[in-house]
Design an enzyme around this catalytic site. Structure first.
Site, PDB file in Angstrom:
ATOM      1  N   HIS A   1       0.904  -1.225  -0.181  1.00 39.46           N
ATOM      2  CA  HIS A   1       0.028   0.092   0.052  1.00 39.46           C
ATOM      3  C   HIS A   1       1.007   1.301   0.050  1.00 39.46           C
ATOM      4  O   HIS A   1       0.317   2.164  -0.717  1.00 39.46           O
ATOM      5  CB  HIS A   1      -0.995   0.106   1.178  1.00 39.46           C
ATOM      6  CG  HIS A   1      -1.791   1.282   1.487  1.00 39.46           C
ATOM      7  ND1 HIS A   1      -2.873   1.424   0.865  1.00 39.46           N
ATOM      8  CD2 HIS A   1      -1.519   2.384   2.278  1.00 39.46           C
ATOM      9  CE1 HIS A   1      -3.528   2.886   1.079  1.00 39.46           C
ATOM     10  NE2 HIS A   1      -2.479   3.206   1.957  1.00 39.46           N
ATOM     11  N   GLU A   2       1.857   1.152   0.807  1.00 37.07           N
ATOM     12  CA  GLU A   2       2.693   2.260   0.778  1.00 37.07           C
ATOM     13  C   GLU A   2       3.528   2.699  -0.486  1.00 37.07           C
ATOM     14  O   GLU A   2       3.934   3.803  -0.885  1.00 37.07           O
ATOM     15  CB  GLU A   2       3.844   2.255   1.986  1.00 37.07           C
ATOM     16  CG  GLU A   2       3.042   2.284   3.365  1.00 37.07           C
ATOM     17  CD  GLU A   2       2.128   3.425   3.566  1.00 37.07           C
ATOM     18  OE1 GLU A   2       2.176   4.447   3.290  1.00 37.07           O
ATOM     19  OE2 GLU A   2       1.061   3.198   4.384  1.00 37.07           O
TER      20      GLU A   2
ATOM     21  N   HIS B   1       1.544   4.613  -2.831  1.00 33.89           N
ATOM     22  CA  HIS B   1       1.595   6.153  -2.666  1.00 33.89           C
ATOM     23  C   HIS B   1       2.933   6.480  -3.359  1.00 33.89           C
ATOM     24  O   HIS B   1       2.729   7.537  -4.146  1.00 33.89           O
ATOM     25  CB  HIS B   1       1.806   6.349  -1.125  1.00 33.89           C
ATOM     26  CG  HIS B   1       0.556   6.185  -0.507  1.00 33.89           C
ATOM     27  ND1 HIS B   1      -0.679   6.787  -0.985  1.00 33.89           N
ATOM     28  CD2 HIS B   1       0.133   5.657   0.581  1.00 33.89           C
ATOM     29  CE1 HIS B   1      -1.819   6.668  -0.156  1.00 33.89           C
ATOM     30  NE2 HIS B   1      -1.432   6.015   0.941  1.00 33.89           N
TER      31      HIS B   1
ATOM     32  N   HIS C   1       2.994   9.336  -6.608  1.00 33.98           N
ATOM     33  CA  HIS C   1       3.816  10.472  -6.701  1.00 33.98           C
ATOM     34  C   HIS C   1       4.641  10.374  -7.803  1.00 33.98           C
ATOM     35  O   HIS C   1       4.622  11.526  -8.683  1.00 33.98           O
ATOM     36  CB  HIS C   1       4.666  10.261  -5.442  1.00 33.98           C
ATOM     37  CG  HIS C   1       5.693  11.386  -5.163  1.00 33.98           C
ATOM     38  ND1 HIS C   1       6.891  11.473  -4.682  1.00 33.98           N
ATOM     39  CD2 HIS C   1       5.403  12.838  -5.218  1.00 33.98           C
ATOM     40  CE1 HIS C   1       7.282  12.560  -4.681  1.00 33.98           C
ATOM     41  NE2 HIS C   1       6.169  13.443  -5.160  1.00 33.98           N
TER      42      HIS C   1
END
Length: 230
Positions: free
Chosen positions: A102-103, A106, A110
């Site tokens: 999940h991270e 991100h 980006h």
């Protein structure tokens, strides 16, 4: 009848959000703990999964660090660092796989300049200031009788609500990206992806709860302000 901001009938507006927030925190805690006991078939740690996904996305320069906070996992776009909690970093479980992926989601957002993320990051400084000043200005306006200060406090708090609303698609999209990669890359097998989805869905509910709380609080501030005009 005049209402007062810390103990008044408008507090009832917060009750549904408080209940949902409590449920969401309980849900993420229980789901995370449950699947922290279930090891994945391939045994990759969260750090290994994150590094694999980052490298495949061409994000070789993003470092992975340990942050000593349970469920404190996050991607820092300013410093281009992925920070994972100890259990996620070193764990080879369903929970660690889902959260690490999940991270990375991100980080990929980006890289691709995912619009909701760009907007959210751009308003962070304003929201940070607004969240600190909104209540101060609101209370000052209430006690001093300055309608303009009260209105300004409400407007600043509206920025917090907007931030929370924008956060929802950012978080849901990161989870979708994570699950797609975990499945297509063969990092998780069989029903492991569904179990990881349960972890991420539970985590997402905490953001939904935070949004409901912010919206409820905004409605409450407006109700308190309007009560002065009656």
């Amino acid at each position: 009848m005049h209402f007062y901001p810390f103990f008044d009938p408008t507090m009832i507006l917060l009750i549904p959000a408080i209940i949902i927030s409590f449920w969401a925190q309980t849900k993420i805690s229980s789901t995370y703990n449950k699947y922290s006991e279930v090891r994945t078939m391939n045994g990759y740690t969260g750090q290994q999964i994150a590094r694999m996904m980052l490298d495949e996305a061409g994000l070789f320069d993003i470092r992975i660090e340990v942050v000593n906070t349970k469920l404190g996992d996050h991607y820092d776009p300013a410093n281009r660092v992925l920070r994972l909690s100890p259990d996620v970093y070193a764990g080879g479980t369903i929970s660690s796989a889902g959260i690490a992926a999940h991270e990375v989601g991100h980080a990929i957002q980006h890289k691709e300049k995912y619009t909701p993320l760009v907007v959210r990051n751009s308003i962070v400084p304003v929201v940070n200031v607004g969240s600190s000043l909104s209540w101060i200005l609101f209370l000052a306006g209430m006690f001093l009788g300055f309608k303009g200060l009260t209105t300004l406090g409400i407007l600043l708090f509206s920025g917090v609500v907007i931030f929370q609303l924008i956060t929802l698609p950012v978080e849901f999209d990161a989870s979708t990206r994570a699950l797609n990669i975990l499945k297509s890359r063969g990092i998780l097998y069989g029903d492991e992806t569904k179990k990881a989805q349960k972890v991420l869905n539970a985590a997402a509910m905490t953001y939904v709860a935070a949004t409901l709380m912010a919206v409820s609080q905004l409605i409450r501030l407006i109700a308190i302000s309007n009560s002065r005009d009656e």
